[in-house]
Scaffold this motif. Structure first.
Motif, PDB file in Angstrom:
ATOM      1  N   MET A   1       0.350  16.431 -15.699  1.00 55.51           N
ATOM      2  CA  MET A   1       1.136  15.724 -15.871  1.00 55.51           C
ATOM      3  C   MET A   1       0.496  13.964 -15.327  1.00 55.51           C
ATOM      4  SD  MET A   1       4.151  15.593 -13.116  1.00 55.51           S
ATOM      5  CE  MET A   1       3.773  15.122 -11.383  1.00 55.51           C
ATOM      6  N   GLU A   2       1.566  12.960 -16.317  1.00 55.61           N
ATOM      7  CA  GLU A   2       0.703  11.419 -16.331  1.00 55.61           C
ATOM      8  C   GLU A   2       1.192  11.066 -15.118  1.00 55.61           C
ATOM      9  OE1 GLU A   2       1.516   7.391 -18.381  1.00 55.61           O
ATOM     10  OE2 GLU A   2       2.334   9.448 -19.207  1.00 55.61           O
ATOM     11  N   ARG A   3       0.881  10.680 -14.326  1.00 54.96           N
ATOM     12  CA  ARG A   3       1.040   9.971 -12.705  1.00 54.96           C
ATOM     13  C   ARG A   3       1.592   8.608 -13.702  1.00 54.96           C
ATOM     14  NH1 ARG A   3      -3.015   8.260  -9.489  1.00 54.96           N
ATOM     15  NH2 ARG A   3      -4.135   7.877 -11.202  1.00 54.96           N
ATOM     16  N   THR A   4       3.203   8.475 -12.749  1.00 58.64           N
ATOM     17  CA  THR A   4       4.321   7.087 -12.921  1.00 58.64           C
ATOM     18  C   THR A   4       4.359   6.489 -11.228  1.00 58.64           C
ATOM     19  OG1 THR A   4       6.086   7.927 -13.710  1.00 58.64           O
ATOM     20  CG2 THR A   4       4.069   7.725 -15.291  1.00 58.64           C
ATOM     21  N   GLY A   5       4.608   5.029 -11.958  1.00 62.64           N
ATOM     22  CA  GLY A   5       5.913   4.611 -10.215  1.00 62.64           C
ATOM     23  C   GLY A   5       5.124   4.546  -9.468  1.00 62.64           C
ATOM     24  N   ALA A   6       5.882   4.459  -8.279  1.00 62.73           N
ATOM     25  CA  ALA A   6       4.291   4.357  -7.008  1.00 62.73           C
ATOM     26  C   ALA A   6       4.888   5.681  -5.882  1.00 62.73           C
ATOM     27  CB  ALA A   6       5.014   3.067  -6.592  1.00 62.73           C
ATOM     28  N   ALA A   7       4.123   5.357  -4.728  1.00 67.29           N
ATOM     29  CA  ALA A   7       4.676   6.317  -3.610  1.00 67.29           C
ATOM     30  C   ALA A   7       3.942   5.401  -2.419  1.00 67.29           C
ATOM     31  CB  ALA A   7       4.040   7.199  -4.156  1.00 67.29           C
ATOM     32  N   ALA A   8       4.793   5.704  -1.923  1.00 68.87           N
ATOM     33  CA  ALA A   8       4.626   4.680  -0.490  1.00 68.87           C
ATOM     34  C   ALA A   8       3.588   5.691   0.403  1.00 68.87           C
ATOM     35  CB  ALA A   8       5.628   3.916   0.061  1.00 68.87           C
ATOM     36  N   VAL A   9       2.958   5.374   1.378  1.00 70.08           N
ATOM     37  CA  VAL A   9       3.114   5.624   3.279  1.00 70.08           C
ATOM     38  C   VAL A   9       2.874   4.489   3.888  1.00 70.08           C
ATOM     39  CG1 VAL A   9       1.519   7.561   4.522  1.00 70.08           C
ATOM     40  CG2 VAL A   9       1.794   7.743   1.925  1.00 70.08           C
ATOM     41  N   ILE A  10       3.962   5.060   5.241  1.00 65.35           N
ATOM     42  CA  ILE A  10       3.851   4.653   6.561  1.00 65.35           C
ATOM     43  C   ILE A  10       4.005   4.913   6.862  1.00 65.35           C
ATOM     44  CG2 ILE A  10       5.790   3.122   7.826  1.00 65.35           C
ATOM     45  CD1 ILE A  10       6.314   2.315   4.802  1.00 65.35           C
ATOM     46  N   ILE A  11       2.681   4.508   7.667  1.00 66.62           N
ATOM     47  CA  ILE A  11       1.599   4.820   8.763  1.00 66.62           C
ATOM     48  C   ILE A  11       2.189   4.006  10.005  1.00 66.62           C
ATOM     49  CG2 ILE A  11      -0.518   4.755   9.733  1.00 66.62           C
ATOM     50  CD1 ILE A  11      -0.688   5.176   6.502  1.00 66.62           C
ATOM     51  N   GLY A  12       1.815   5.240  11.051  1.00 64.10           N
ATOM     52  CA  GLY A  12       2.574   4.226  12.737  1.00 64.10           C
ATOM     53  C   GLY A  12       3.012   5.561  13.508  1.00 64.10           C
ATOM     54  N   ASN A  13       2.191   5.715  14.437  1.00 60.63           N
ATOM     55  CA  ASN A  13       3.302   6.675  15.965  1.00 60.63           C
ATOM     56  C   ASN A  13       4.450   5.175  16.334  1.00 60.63           C
ATOM     57  OD1 ASN A  13       0.743   7.949  15.960  1.00 60.63           O
ATOM     58  ND2 ASN A  13       0.053   7.441  17.913  1.00 60.63           N
ATOM     59  N   GLU A  14       4.323   4.387  16.036  1.00 56.27           N
ATOM     60  CA  GLU A  14       5.040   3.438  16.786  1.00 56.27           C
ATOM     61  C   GLU A  14       6.590   3.457  15.890  1.00 56.27           C
ATOM     62  OE1 GLU A  14       3.106   1.042  14.333  1.00 56.27           O
ATOM     63  OE2 GLU A  14       2.543   2.489  15.331  1.00 56.27           O
ATOM     64  N   VAL A  15       6.204   3.717  14.736  1.00 53.64           N
ATOM     65  CA  VAL A  15       7.821   4.105  13.922  1.00 53.64           C
ATOM     66  C   VAL A  15       8.643   5.310  14.272  1.00 53.64           C
ATOM     67  CG1 VAL A  15       8.291   4.411  11.447  1.00 53.64           C
ATOM     68  CG2 VAL A  15       6.637   2.656  11.899  1.00 53.64           C
ATOM     69  N   LEU A  16       7.933   6.273  14.440  1.00 54.22           N
ATOM     70  CA  LEU A  16       7.843   7.848  14.306  1.00 54.22           C
ATOM     71  C   LEU A  16       8.307   8.060  15.435  1.00 54.22           C
ATOM     72  CD1 LEU A  16       5.898   9.711  12.038  1.00 54.22           C
ATOM     73  CD2 LEU A  16       8.026   9.077  11.965  1.00 54.22           C
ATOM     74  N   THR A  17       8.141   6.794  17.160  1.00 52.69           N
ATOM     75  CA  THR A  17       8.566   7.331  18.336  1.00 52.69           C
ATOM     76  C   THR A  17       9.580   5.998  18.360  1.00 52.69           C
ATOM     77  OG1 THR A  17       6.729   5.935  19.046  1.00 52.69           O
ATOM     78  CG2 THR A  17       6.282   8.380  18.851  1.00 52.69           C
ATOM     79  N   ALA A  18      10.433   5.544  17.416  1.00 51.12           N
ATOM     80  CA  ALA A  18      11.009   4.553  17.910  1.00 51.12           C
ATOM     81  C   ALA A  18      10.920   3.516  18.539  1.00 51.12           C
ATOM     82  CB  ALA A  18      12.725   4.649  18.378  1.00 51.12           C
ATOM     83  N   LYS A  19       9.567   3.369  18.512  1.00 50.20           N
ATOM     84  CA  LYS A  19       9.264   1.833  19.339  1.00 50.20           C
ATOM     85  C   LYS A  19       9.475   0.265  18.836  1.00 50.20           C
ATOM     86  CE  LYS A  19       5.578   4.447  22.373  1.00 50.20           C
ATOM     87  NZ  LYS A  19       5.426   5.266  21.450  1.00 50.20           N
ATOM     88  N   VAL A  20       9.000   0.616  17.424  1.00 48.08           N
ATOM     89  CA  VAL A  20       9.212  -0.530  16.020  1.00 48.08           C
ATOM     90  C   VAL A  20      10.452   0.379  15.226  1.00 48.08           C
ATOM     91  CG1 VAL A  20       7.781  -1.229  14.482  1.00 48.08           C
ATOM     92  CG2 VAL A  20       6.932  -1.252  16.445  1.00 48.08           C
ATOM     93  N   THR A  21      10.591  -0.399  14.937  1.00 46.41           N
ATOM     94  CA  THR A  21      12.002  -0.103  13.596  1.00 46.41           C
ATOM     95  C   THR A  21      10.952  -0.281  12.327  1.00 46.41           C
ATOM     96  OG1 THR A  21      13.962  -0.229  14.428  1.00 46.41           O
ATOM     97  CG2 THR A  21      14.046  -0.813  12.386  1.00 46.41           C
TER      98      THR A  21
END
Length: 245
Positions: A1-21
């Motif tokens: 399958m041809e890879r197209t477009g984009a994908a994103a990975v947002i990394i951070g404990n602070e995001v998943l623990t609501a310390k940072v939006t």
């Protein structure tokens, strides 16, 4: 399958623990949309090497361009470089160019071992000069490792987007006085007849708004959008459309 477009990975404990939006994911979505690069996914993960490796691997399987946000600093929880390298089957190396940049900015040329971690990168990484700051964009084989700080993320994202090409979509919207159940049959029919056109239906429950459903029609070309809009409007009762944008 041809890879197209984009994908994103947002990394951070602070995001998943609501310390940072998280502000970077929404901004990336908006900017990719504006330049016409389709976005397949946005995944948020902890500052955990295994989690990042898995997320980056999934992103690379479906997308040509992968953007990461966060985890590229000098502290103990900045593990993105190592994780991206593992996901790509590469070693982590120290970039001489980054060593020079870091040393030049350090008082007396003295850099702590922790500070020098900023010079580490997956093997084969390239540095893209960044206007307005000494810190360049770090990229390796269409994976762009961007900082988590929103101001820096936005600055570096523009540098990356200036090197990519996309095709902006043509989008029009209809605002309707009818509910979704009353328009579903028409939308079903047009969507079935025109699979190359994306049709969205979004109900509105705010009594202060003058419409009940917003319908969007989009395609890479103007002709199919106009054709689909005409079919939808003709299929609806007279007076159902409040306005078109």
């Amino acid at each position: 399958m041809e890879r197209t477009g984009a994908a994103a990975v947002i990394i951070g404990n602070e995001v998943l623990t609501a310390k940072v939006t998280d502000l970077n994911g929404p901004h990336l979505i908006k900017r990719l949309r504006e330049v016409g690069i389709p976005l397949h996914s946005v995944e948020i993960v902890l500052d955990d090497v295994d989690a990042i490796v898995s997320a980056v691997s999934r992103a690379r399987q479906k997308a040509r361009y992968v953007f990461t946000s966060g985890g590229i600093g000098p502290t103990h929880d900045d593990v993105t470089v190592r994780a991206v390298a593992l996901a790509m089957g590469k070693s982590v190396v120290r970039l001489p160019e980054m060593v020079s940049l870091i040393t030049a900015r350090a008082p007396g040329g003295h850099v702590t071992p922790e500070g020098m971690r900023l010079a580490d990168a997956p093997e084969g990484a390239v540095l893209l000069p960044q206007a307005g700051t000494w810190y360049p964009v770090l990229t390796v084989e269409d994976v762009y490792l961007l900082p988590g700080v929103p101001q820096l993320f936005r600055m570096q994202l523009e540098t990356v987007l200036g090197r990519l090409s996309g095709t902006p979509v043509v989008l029009n919207s209809l605002y309707l006085r009818l509910g979704e159940s009353e328009i579903a049959a028409v939308l079903d029919r047009v969507a079935l007849d025109m699979p190359h056109v994306a049709i969205g239906s979004y109900p509105e429950f705010d009594p202060g708004k003058d419409y009940r459903v917003k319908v969007t029609v989009e395609s890479l070309e103007r002709g199919p959008v106009d054709d689909a809009l005409e079919r939808i409007v003709k299929g609806l009762p007279e007076g159902a459309v409040l306005r078109r944008e």
